[in-house]
Scaffold this motif. Structure first.
Motif, PDB file in Angstrom:
ATOM      1  N   THR A  73       0.831  -1.202   0.000  1.00  0.00           N
ATOM      2  CA  THR A  73       0.000   0.000   0.000  1.00  0.00           C
ATOM      3  C   THR A  73       0.869   1.256   0.000  1.00  0.00           C
ATOM      4  OG1 THR A  73      -1.757  -1.175   1.149  1.00  0.00           O
ATOM      5  CG2 THR A  73      -1.826   1.222   1.240  1.00  0.00           C
ATOM      6  N   LYS A  74       1.886   1.261   0.858  1.00  0.00           N
ATOM      7  CA  LYS A  74       2.771   2.424   0.975  1.00  0.00           C
ATOM      8  C   LYS A  74       3.482   2.721  -0.350  1.00  0.00           C
ATOM      9  CE  LYS A  74       5.740   5.423   2.680  1.00  0.00           C
ATOM     10  NZ  LYS A  74       5.413   6.804   2.370  1.00  0.00           N
ATOM     11  N   ILE A  75       4.086   1.703  -0.933  1.00  0.00           N
ATOM     12  CA  ILE A  75       4.850   1.925  -2.167  1.00  0.00           C
ATOM     13  C   ILE A  75       3.917   2.218  -3.334  1.00  0.00           C
ATOM     14  CG2 ILE A  75       6.461   0.863  -3.799  1.00  0.00           C
ATOM     15  CD1 ILE A  75       7.720  -0.519  -1.303  1.00  0.00           C
ATOM     16  N   SER A  76       2.770   1.584  -3.374  1.00  0.00           N
ATOM     17  CA  SER A  76       1.781   1.886  -4.423  1.00  0.00           C
ATOM     18  C   SER A  76       1.337   3.344  -4.335  1.00  0.00           C
ATOM     19  CB  SER A  76       0.571   0.968  -4.311  1.00  0.00           C
ATOM     20  OG  SER A  76       0.940  -0.356  -4.587  1.00  0.00           O
ATOM     21  N   ALA A  77       1.130   3.817  -3.115  1.00  0.00           N
ATOM     22  CA  ALA A  77       0.737   5.223  -2.926  1.00  0.00           C
ATOM     23  C   ALA A  77       1.861   6.161  -3.366  1.00  0.00           C
ATOM     24  CB  ALA A  77       0.377   5.484  -1.467  1.00  0.00           C
ATOM     25  N   ASN A  78       3.107   5.794  -3.083  1.00  0.00           N
ATOM     26  CA  ASN A  78       4.243   6.598  -3.542  1.00  0.00           C
ATOM     27  C   ASN A  78       4.267   6.682  -5.059  1.00  0.00           C
ATOM     28  OD1 ASN A  78       5.084   6.879  -0.903  1.00  0.00           O
ATOM     29  ND2 ASN A  78       6.830   5.481  -1.093  1.00  0.00           N
ATOM     30  N   ARG A  79       4.059   5.543  -5.718  1.00  0.00           N
ATOM     31  CA  ARG A  79       4.086   5.515  -7.185  1.00  0.00           C
ATOM     32  C   ARG A  79       2.953   6.359  -7.774  1.00  0.00           C
ATOM     33  NH1 ARG A  79       6.518   1.336  -9.894  1.00  0.00           N
ATOM     34  NH2 ARG A  79       4.621   0.799 -11.001  1.00  0.00           N
ATOM     35  N   LEU A  80       1.774   6.274  -7.170  1.00  0.00           N
ATOM     36  CA  LEU A  80       0.642   7.073  -7.626  1.00  0.00           C
ATOM     37  C   LEU A  80       0.931   8.562  -7.449  1.00  0.00           C
ATOM     38  CD1 LEU A  80      -2.275   7.227  -8.664  1.00  0.00           C
ATOM     39  CD2 LEU A  80      -3.016   7.030  -6.282  1.00  0.00           C
ATOM     40  N   ARG A  81       1.457   8.936  -6.300  1.00  0.00           N
ATOM     41  CA  ARG A  81       1.811  10.332  -6.034  1.00  0.00           C
ATOM     42  C   ARG A  81       2.879  10.818  -7.019  1.00  0.00           C
ATOM     43  NH1 ARG A  81       3.867   9.902  -1.105  1.00  0.00           N
ATOM     44  NH2 ARG A  81       5.970   9.964  -1.947  1.00  0.00           N
ATOM     45  N   ASP A  82       3.854   9.973  -7.329  1.00  0.00           N
ATOM     46  CA  ASP A  82       4.893  10.327  -8.293  1.00  0.00           C
ATOM     47  C   ASP A  82       4.276  10.641  -9.663  1.00  0.00           C
ATOM     48  OD1 ASP A  82       6.851   9.893  -6.368  1.00  0.00           O
ATOM     49  OD2 ASP A  82       7.438   7.924  -7.160  1.00  0.00           O
ATOM     50  N   ARG A  83       3.366   9.792 -10.113  1.00  0.00           N
ATOM     51  CA  ARG A  83       2.713  10.020 -11.416  1.00  0.00           C
ATOM     52  C   ARG A  83       1.917  11.322 -11.412  1.00  0.00           C
ATOM     53  NH1 ARG A  83       1.990   4.453 -11.134  1.00  0.00           N
ATOM     54  NH2 ARG A  83      -0.125   4.618 -10.339  1.00  0.00           N
ATOM     55  N   ARG A  84       1.177  11.545 -10.323  1.00  0.00           N
ATOM     56  CA  ARG A  84       0.374  12.772 -10.208  1.00  0.00           C
ATOM     57  C   ARG A  84       1.278  14.013 -10.256  1.00  0.00           C
ATOM     58  NH1 ARG A  84      -2.781  10.764  -6.096  1.00  0.00           N
ATOM     59  NH2 ARG A  84      -1.358  11.686  -4.613  1.00  0.00           N
ATOM     60  N   ASN A  85       2.386  13.974  -9.531  1.00  0.00           N
ATOM     61  CA  ASN A  85       3.296  15.116  -9.500  1.00  0.00           C
ATOM     62  C   ASN A  85       3.951  15.356 -10.858  1.00  0.00           C
ATOM     63  OD1 ASN A  85       2.813  15.759  -6.808  1.00  0.00           O
ATOM     64  ND2 ASN A  85       4.397  14.357  -6.081  1.00  0.00           N
ATOM     65  N   ARG A  86       4.335  14.283 -11.546  1.00  0.00           N
ATOM     66  CA  ARG A  86       4.930  14.451 -12.886  1.00  0.00           C
ATOM     67  C   ARG A  86       3.937  15.098 -13.835  1.00  0.00           C
ATOM     68  NH1 ARG A  86       7.122   9.473 -11.836  1.00  0.00           N
ATOM     69  NH2 ARG A  86       5.651   8.382 -13.176  1.00  0.00           N
ATOM     70  N   ARG A  87       2.698  14.622 -13.791  1.00  0.00           N
ATOM     71  CA  ARG A  87       1.662  15.209 -14.654  1.00  0.00           C
ATOM     72  C   ARG A  87       1.461  16.689 -14.352  1.00  0.00           C
ATOM     73  NH1 ARG A  87      -2.417  11.603 -13.215  1.00  0.00           N
ATOM     74  NH2 ARG A  87      -1.455   9.660 -13.777  1.00  0.00           N
ATOM     75  N   ALA A  88       1.407  17.036 -13.076  1.00  0.00           N
ATOM     76  CA  ALA A  88       1.190  18.431 -12.677  1.00  0.00           C
ATOM     77  C   ALA A  88       2.364  19.314 -13.127  1.00  0.00           C
ATOM     78  CB  ALA A  88       1.011  18.523 -11.170  1.00  0.00           C
ATOM     79  N   LEU A  89       3.571  18.807 -12.999  1.00  0.00           N
ATOM     80  CA  LEU A  89       4.738  19.582 -13.441  1.00  0.00           C
ATOM     81  C   LEU A  89       4.730  19.774 -14.952  1.00  0.00           C
ATOM     82  CD1 LEU A  89       7.477  18.098 -11.116  1.00  0.00           C
ATOM     83  CD2 LEU A  89       6.880  20.517 -11.297  1.00  0.00           C
ATOM     84  N   ARG A  90       4.387  18.728 -15.673  1.00  0.00           N
ATOM     85  CA  ARG A  90       4.314  18.855 -17.138  1.00  0.00           C
ATOM     86  C   ARG A  90       3.248  19.860 -17.531  1.00  0.00           C
ATOM     87  NH1 ARG A  90       4.636  12.739 -17.473  1.00  0.00           N
ATOM     88  NH2 ARG A  90       6.852  12.346 -17.604  1.00  0.00           N
ATOM     89  N   ALA A  91       2.140  19.872 -16.810  1.00  0.00           N
ATOM     90  CA  ALA A  91       1.075  20.843 -17.097  1.00  0.00           C
ATOM     91  C   ALA A  91       1.561  22.271 -16.879  1.00  0.00           C
ATOM     92  CB  ALA A  91      -0.143  20.563 -16.228  1.00  0.00           C
ATOM     93  N   LEU A  92       2.548  22.443 -15.994  1.00  0.00           N
ATOM     94  CA  LEU A  92       3.137  23.763 -15.752  1.00  0.00           C
ATOM     95  C   LEU A  92       4.241  24.090 -16.759  1.00  0.00           C
ATOM     96  CD1 LEU A  92       3.415  23.666 -11.851  1.00  0.00           C
ATOM     97  CD2 LEU A  92       1.830  25.052 -13.221  1.00  0.00           C
ATOM     98  N   GLY A  93       4.498  23.164 -17.684  1.00  0.00           N
ATOM     99  CA  GLY A  93       5.504  23.400 -18.714  1.00  0.00           C
ATOM    100  C   GLY A  93       6.891  22.891 -18.372  1.00  0.00           C
ATOM    101  N   TYR A  94       7.016  22.102 -17.329  1.00  0.00           N
ATOM    102  CA  TYR A  94       8.324  21.571 -16.929  1.00  0.00           C
ATOM    103  C   TYR A  94       8.625  20.268 -17.646  1.00  0.00           C
ATOM    104  CZ  TYR A  94       9.304  24.859 -13.208  1.00  0.00           C
ATOM    105  OH  TYR A  94       9.597  26.003 -12.518  1.00  0.00           O
ATOM    106  N   ARG A  95       9.887  20.096 -17.957  1.00  0.00           N
ATOM    107  CA  ARG A  95      10.369  18.793 -18.400  1.00  0.00           C
ATOM    108  C   ARG A  95      10.813  18.067 -17.130  1.00  0.00           C
ATOM    109  NH1 ARG A  95      14.662  17.251 -23.087  1.00  0.00           N
ATOM    110  NH2 ARG A  95      14.699  15.028 -22.628  1.00  0.00           N
ATOM    111  N   VAL A  96      10.327  16.859 -16.944  1.00  0.00           N
ATOM    112  CA  VAL A  96      10.603  16.114 -15.721  1.00  0.00           C
ATOM    113  C   VAL A  96      11.568  14.974 -16.033  1.00  0.00           C
ATOM    114  CG1 VAL A  96       9.595  14.783 -13.836  1.00  0.00           C
ATOM    115  CG2 VAL A  96       8.320  16.689 -14.836  1.00  0.00           C
ATOM    116  N   ILE A  97      12.645  14.925 -15.272  1.00  0.00           N
ATOM    117  CA  ILE A  97      13.629  13.859 -15.409  1.00  0.00           C
ATOM    118  C   ILE A  97      13.628  13.057 -14.119  1.00  0.00           C
ATOM    119  CG2 ILE A  97      16.070  13.310 -15.693  1.00  0.00           C
ATOM    120  CD1 ILE A  97      16.326  15.882 -17.311  1.00  0.00           C
ATOM    121  N   ARG A  98      13.532  11.765 -14.274  1.00  0.00           N
ATOM    122  CA  ARG A  98      13.551  10.868 -13.120  1.00  0.00           C
ATOM    123  C   ARG A  98      14.852  10.077 -13.188  1.00  0.00           C
ATOM    124  NH1 ARG A  98       8.720   6.635 -11.848  1.00  0.00           N
ATOM    125  NH2 ARG A  98       8.934   6.753  -9.594  1.00  0.00           N
ATOM    126  N   VAL A  99      15.653  10.214 -12.153  1.00  0.00           N
ATOM    127  CA  VAL A  99      16.909   9.475 -12.058  1.00  0.00           C
ATOM    128  C   VAL A  99      16.729   8.439 -10.957  1.00  0.00           C
ATOM    129  CG1 VAL A  99      19.372   9.624 -11.578  1.00  0.00           C
ATOM    130  CG2 VAL A  99      18.244  11.492 -12.797  1.00  0.00           C
TER     131      VAL A  99
END
Length: 123
Positions: A73-99
């Motif tokens: 549950t914890k890690i699934s929630a982290n992954r969901l939050r990560d996707r939501r944050n990437r989408r929100a940043l892209r909507a703001l015009g940011y290029r998102v890099i995940r290392v």
């Protein structure tokens, strides 16, 4: 879990050291952007997340069956939050890099090169 660091982790510090050698200047953990990216280049609109393999679920489907329900549950929630944050940043015009942590360990130079390309393309 209270001892788990949210910033200035070993992988973050390793990447920061390599970026500093390039002479780059960035903001860290900016509170005004979704997900508080680990590194932000505002002028170029590039946001970088340095993600731990376990906490952010690298190849989660291959090892999630070994976890208790609480950890799944914890890690699934982290992954969901990560996707939501990437989408929100892209909507703001940011290029998102995940290392990923394992990418930095294997070839940090390649990770820095990915960031350099993104910064060049954004200029």
């Amino acid at each position: 879990m209270s001892r788990i660091r949210g910033k200035d982790t070993k992988p973050e510090l390793a990447l920061a050291e390599r970026m500093a050698l390039k002479g780059w200047v960035w903001e860290s953990h900016t509170r005004d952007l979704p997900g508080r990216p680990d590194f932000v280049f505002r002028e170029q609109k590039v946001a970088i997340f340095v993600d731990g393999d376990f906490w952010h679920g690298w190849q989660f489907s291959t090892w999630s069956h070994k976890l208790s329900a609480a950890w799944k549950t914890k890690i699934s929630a982290n992954r969901l939050r990560d996707r939501r944050n990437r989408r929100a940043l892209r909507a703001l015009g940011y290029r998102v890099i995940r290392v990923w942590e394992h990418q930095l360990k294997r070839d940090a130079t390649r990770c820095v090169r990915r960031i350099a390309v993104a910064l060049r393309e954004a200029a």
